[in-house]
Design a protein around this motif. Sequence first.
Motif, short mmCIF file in Angstrom:
data_model
loop_
_atom_site.label_atom_id
_atom_site.label_comp_id
_atom_site.label_asym_id
_atom_site.label_seq_id
_atom_site.Cartn_x
_atom_site.Cartn_y
_atom_site.Cartn_z
N LEU A 133 47.05 44.69 40.50
CA LEU A 133 48.36 45.02 41.03
C LEU A 133 48.23 46.20 41.40
O LEU A 133 48.80 46.98 42.49
CB LEU A 133 49.56 44.56 40.25
CG LEU A 133 50.12 43.07 40.28
CD1 LEU A 133 51.18 42.92 39.45
CD2 LEU A 133 50.25 42.51 41.85
N ILE A 134 48.00 47.36 40.52
CA ILE A 134 47.76 48.58 40.86
C ILE A 134 46.66 48.86 41.78
O ILE A 134 47.18 49.87 42.85
CB ILE A 134 47.26 49.35 39.39
CG1 ILE A 134 48.44 49.46 38.41
CG2 ILE A 134 46.94 50.85 39.81
CD1 ILE A 134 48.12 49.86 37.18
N SER A 135 45.51 48.25 41.77
CA SER A 135 44.51 48.51 42.83
C SER A 135 45.18 48.06 44.42
O SER A 135 44.78 48.71 45.25
CB SER A 135 43.33 47.75 42.73
OG SER A 135 43.39 46.52 42.70
N CYS A 136 45.94 46.90 44.34
CA CYS A 136 46.39 46.26 45.67
C CYS A 136 47.55 47.56 45.85
O CYS A 136 47.50 47.64 47.44
CB CYS A 136 47.24 45.23 45.19
SG CYS A 136 46.45 43.90 44.76
N PHE A 137 48.41 47.96 45.14
CA PHE A 137 49.32 49.03 45.63
C PHE A 137 48.71 50.17 46.11
O PHE A 137 49.14 50.89 47.29
CB PHE A 137 50.26 49.39 44.53
CG PHE A 137 51.22 50.40 44.86
CD1 PHE A 137 52.40 50.07 45.63
CD2 PHE A 137 51.01 51.70 44.37
CE1 PHE A 137 53.39 51.07 45.83
CE2 PHE A 137 51.91 52.73 44.86
CZ PHE A 137 53.16 52.31 45.53
N VAL B 228 45.53 50.37 47.79
CA VAL B 228 45.08 50.28 49.16
C VAL B 228 46.19 50.15 50.01
O VAL B 228 46.28 50.65 51.04
CB VAL B 228 44.22 49.01 49.19
CG1 VAL B 228 43.91 48.75 50.52
CG2 VAL B 228 42.89 49.04 48.28
N TRP B 229 47.30 49.18 49.55
CA TRP B 229 48.42 49.34 50.63
C TRP B 229 49.08 50.37 50.80
O TRP B 229 49.39 50.75 52.00
CB TRP B 229 49.54 48.26 49.78
CG TRP B 229 50.73 48.25 50.42
CD1 TRP B 229 51.11 47.01 51.64
CD2 TRP B 229 51.93 48.77 50.07
NE1 TRP B 229 52.30 47.34 51.77
CE2 TRP B 229 52.83 48.38 51.19
CE3 TRP B 229 52.48 49.71 49.17
CZ2 TRP B 229 54.23 48.76 50.87
CZ3 TRP B 229 53.65 50.09 49.09
CH2 TRP B 229 54.86 49.68 49.92
N SER B 230 49.31 51.21 49.94
CA SER B 230 49.92 52.62 50.07
C SER B 230 49.26 53.93 51.07
O SER B 230 49.46 54.32 51.99
CB SER B 230 50.56 53.26 48.85
OG SER B 230 49.46 53.69 48.14
#
Length: 166
Positions: free
Chosen positions: A94-98, A100-102
């Motif tokens: 989830l940290i990696s997703c956040f 990239v997303w941000s």
Amino acid sequence: MPRAPKLASFPAIRGALKFYQICSIITGTMLLLLVAEMVVKYAVGYELFLGGSGGFLWFAPVVETASGLESTGDGFNLSLGILVAHGWFYVVYLISCFRVWSLMRWNLGRLAMLAAGGIVPLLSFFMEARVARDVKSYLAQREADELHSRAEHSSLTHAIPTENKR
């Protein structure tokens, strides 16, 4: 409409993408192991153990008691270990997703879809491929546009005589 990522953040985006890709593969693999473990436990009635009285790697039956299902094995409960490891690594995912997303400045729906990759079997593999393709093509296009824009506005380009200006 969200703003476009800054050119200065492109190296950070590439690093975040690589971290996301690694986390996505690990999370997806662990989720598949977790699904297999749940099928074996709830459909077949066994749990996987490491060490103990059954040997190095063995299955122990699960019995139903008044308080629910209980394992009859001793040693390290590998089925439970897979569950816990996936849960903790999902947080890293989830940290990696956040990240990239941000950095890419995507909408909230895209973050929800990325997060679903860690809880829907096989989705993380498809999302990893799609996100990598989208991010890499976006970065390449933006860099090409910026290079073309700088070449058009360069004073050196306008100072060089061409056939049409002679």
